[in-house]
Design a protein around this motif. Structure first.
Motif: not given
Length: 268
Positions: A23, A26-27, A29-30, A33, A36-37, A232, A234-235, A238
């Protein structure tokens, strides 16, 4: 040195070197994220619009991965803020009888990006050095020829103004098991499940070997492969969004020079 280099297939990095659960992108919290996206998606839209305005180059994003690796999800989230006028998605399924009557790259030429366009291939010409290899439909000599033909095809694209970016969405076998089970257990997701997925899963190791060989043979300076840790979701999103933004920025896009005929023109 780019932070993406450790995920780029080359003389030192191979598929087996990359942890699907990594990951590294990923930096926070949710909530962070998601923000950022969204910011990356907006930036991607602006850069694609600039590429369209420039009117000279194109970008091809190739997404490959095993069943449930998240190709559809990547398209949905990474391009959530991008104008559909500038992005075209092509999904490669089992070749039709018409496609089988031609060389294996024939169907690809029709969906390469146009000038100023960003094209996304959900699966791709790489299916033709994966499924036929695992199923034993082509021999080693044919496979090697196809690797060379793919490299020639991608060089043709790059020499005619297309930037080629290839991402292998990398998940492990247990993550696939969980995602397949979720599709079975949720009636609203049953349509996403096929019994054929279970047959392919039985050949997991064979497909991993086929992927590794294909990536090693076709990751070139002009069309590199990046392995995206995708356990992940999310990872995955991103990392690909950041890679796309970086790629477009590295193209140093610019709007055409102003038209001298418009200087001083007043609309009344």
């Amino acid at each position: 040195m780019s932070r993406f280099d450790k995920y780029r297939i080359g003389s030192k990095v191979r598929l087996a070197d990359i942890d699907p659960g990594n990951k590294g992108f990923l930096k926070g919290d949710e909530a962070a994220h998601g923000a950022q996206l969204d910011a990356l998606a907006i930036q991607l839209d602006e850069l694609q619009n600039l590429m369209h305005a420039e009117g000279r180059r194109k970008l091809l994003l190739v997404l490959q991965g095993t069943d449930t690796s998240g190709k559809d999800g990547t398209v949905r989230w990474v391009f959530s803020r991008t104008s559909p006028l500038g992005v075209r998605v092509a999904a490669f399924k089992a070749p039709s009888l018409e496609e089988q009557a031609h060389d294996f790259l024939w169907r690809c030429h029709a969906v390469v990006p146009r000038t100023g366009e960003l094209a996304v291939w959900n699966r791709s010409h790489y299916e033709d050095v994966l499924v036929p290899v695992v199923e034993g439909w082509i021999d080693k000599a044919t496979t090697q020829r196809r690797y060379a033909q793919i490299n020639d095809f991608e060089r043709l694209l790059t020499e005619t103004g297309t930037v080629v970016l290839k991402c292998m969405l990398h998940i492990d076998k247990d993550e696939q098991r969980q995602r397949l089970q979720a599709r079975i257990d949720d009636p609203s997701k049953n349509w996403k499940f096929s019994l054929g997925d279970l047959e392919a899963r039985k050949k997991w190791s064979d497909y991993q070997r086929a992927y590794a060989k294909a990536l090693d043979a076709t990751s070139t300076d002009v069309a590199p492969w990046y392995v995206v840790p995708a356990n992940s979701k999310t990872h995955r999103n991103l990392m690909i969004a950041q890679l796309l933004v970086k790629t477009l920025k590295d193209m140093k896009l610019s709007v055409p020079p102003p038209d001298p005929a418009l200087k001083g023109l007043v609309v009344r």
